[in-house]
Design an enzyme around this catalytic site. Structure first.
Site, PDB file in Angstrom:
ATOM      1  N   LYS A  38      -8.345   6.918  -6.866  1.00 12.54           N
ATOM      2  CA  LYS A  38      -7.259   6.094  -6.339  1.00 12.54           C
ATOM      3  C   LYS A  38      -6.628   5.336  -7.500  1.00 12.54           C
ATOM      4  O   LYS A  38      -7.282   4.538  -8.178  1.00 12.54           O
ATOM      5  CB  LYS A  38      -7.768   5.108  -5.281  1.00 12.54           C
ATOM      6  CG  LYS A  38      -6.660   4.244  -4.689  1.00 12.54           C
ATOM      7  CD  LYS A  38      -7.205   3.312  -3.617  1.00 12.54           C
ATOM      8  CE  LYS A  38      -6.108   2.451  -3.012  1.00 12.54           C
ATOM      9  NZ  LYS A  38      -6.628   1.550  -1.969  1.00 12.54           N
ATOM     10  N   LYS A  85      -5.368   9.713  -4.369  1.00 13.82           N
ATOM     11  CA  LYS A  85      -4.300   8.856  -3.846  1.00 13.82           C
ATOM     12  C   LYS A  85      -3.586   8.179  -5.008  1.00 13.82           C
ATOM     13  O   LYS A  85      -4.265   7.601  -5.869  1.00 13.82           O
ATOM     14  CB  LYS A  85      -4.892   7.799  -2.897  1.00 13.82           C
ATOM     15  CG  LYS A  85      -3.864   6.880  -2.249  1.00 13.82           C
ATOM     16  CD  LYS A  85      -4.535   5.868  -1.333  1.00 13.82           C
ATOM     17  CE  LYS A  85      -3.494   4.964  -0.680  1.00 13.82           C
ATOM     18  NZ  LYS A  85      -4.099   3.951   0.197  1.00 13.82           N
TER      19      LYS A  85
END
Length: 322
Positions: free
Chosen positions: A194, A247
């Protein structure tokens, strides 16, 4: 001329026959934003066409998603200011909004795969993903709360917990906590790679979870780094993750591809709020065709190696796929 490659592009039927990447409804994870109240359906101003729902409308939405062939939802809750603190108290409340949402959806649509966000930013008076000490987001104390938070979600009926915080060691702590409490069938979808991205802005509007000071670069990843993503992901696999996630998605297709080549677990990607809103804004201005952009974008994410795609376009994509 010995090879005429255009033969395989001659007609829609031929192109469909030889297509390498096929989108289907079960590829999609539908994020849901949940708020307190009744009969609430609030459009998020920076995410046109996307809404916060009260529990009753959340259940209706889950039923509609299931009827369309979408098999999983990812839950996020908007915590009221008076319940926010620096301890994650509301995050572990067995009667909290998240816990009630899990129970409501599983009761209404038992076969729906319910995934839950595990991070402290919606519950934090500082808007950070962990416990704050001075100007530092402390790791180990946060991990303890995340493990208890995951346990409360499992007890409410979650199928997967999805830690999105990027604290070190949290996957192992969560796995050990679930195992110790006989929740060995609850999965972990780890946000393994992420990145600290500018593309999260509309999401933070949706949950009122922007950091109150500084940024998240001391725990989310530097977008300049690729090898680090592999290291983080392999560690999560070793610690017990069942699904790994990258992400955001669009600016990180290379990361999705690299991780897909190196792990033997399903790889998910989060097509995030900023990526959604860019398409919406450009379509509103008449600069691109929204429907074509949705399918091209989601196909590119799957083509890069994503087995699952969390996207705010889930319903739209299913309708376009027919």
């Amino acid at each position: 001329m010995l090879r005429r490659n255009r033969i395989l592009r001659t007609s829609p039927a031929i192109r469909a026959m030889v297509a390498e990447t096929i989108l289907k409804p079960s590829d999609f994870i539908a994020p849901l934003f949940i708020t307190e109240g009744e009969q609430v359906k609030e459009e998020i101003s920076s995410m046109p066409g996307y809404f916060r729902y009260s529990l009753d409308n959340t259940v209706k939405e889950a039923k509609e998603l299931w009827s369309m062939g979408i098999k999983s939802v990812l839950l996020f809750v908007k915590c009221t200011d008076e319940l926010k603190d620096n301890k994650g108290t509301e995050a572990v409340n067995p009667d909290g909004l998240m816990q009630r949402a899990i129970k409501s959806i599983k009761q209404a649509v038992p076969e729906m795969i319910v995934m839950t966000d595990v991070a402290l930013d919606p519950y934090s008076s500082y808007g950070h993903d962990g416990i704050v000490n001075g100007q530092e987001i402390v790791n180990d104390a946060t991990v303890e709360v995340l493990a208890r938070m995951s346990l409360s979600h499992a007890a409410a009926g979650a199928d997967f917990v999805a830690p999105s915080d990027m604290m070190d060691g949290r996957i192992l702590a969560i796995r050990n906590t679930l195992e110790a409490n006989n929740f060995d069938k609850v999965g972990i979808m780890s946000y393994s790679a992420k990145y600290a991205s500018c593309f999260y802005g509309p999401f933070r509007d949706a949950l009122d979870s922007a950091p109150g000071f500084g940024d998240k670069k001391t725990y989310q990843m530097d977008y300049a780094n690729a090898k680090e993503a592999i290291k983080e992901t392999l560690m999560d696999v070793e610690e017990g993750a069942d699904i790994v996630m990258v992400k955001p998605a669009l600016a990180y297709l290379d990361i999705i591809s690299s991780i897909k080549e190196r792990v033997n677990l399903p790889v998910s990607a989060y097509h995030v709020s900023g990526e959604y809103s860019m398409i919406k804004a450009a379509a509103k201005m008449g600069w691109l065709n929204e429907e074509k952009a949705i399918l091209e974008t989601l196909t590119s994410i799957k083509r890069a190696g994503a087995d699952l795609i969390a996207t705010y376009f889930a319903k739209d994509a299913v309708k376009l796929l027919g």
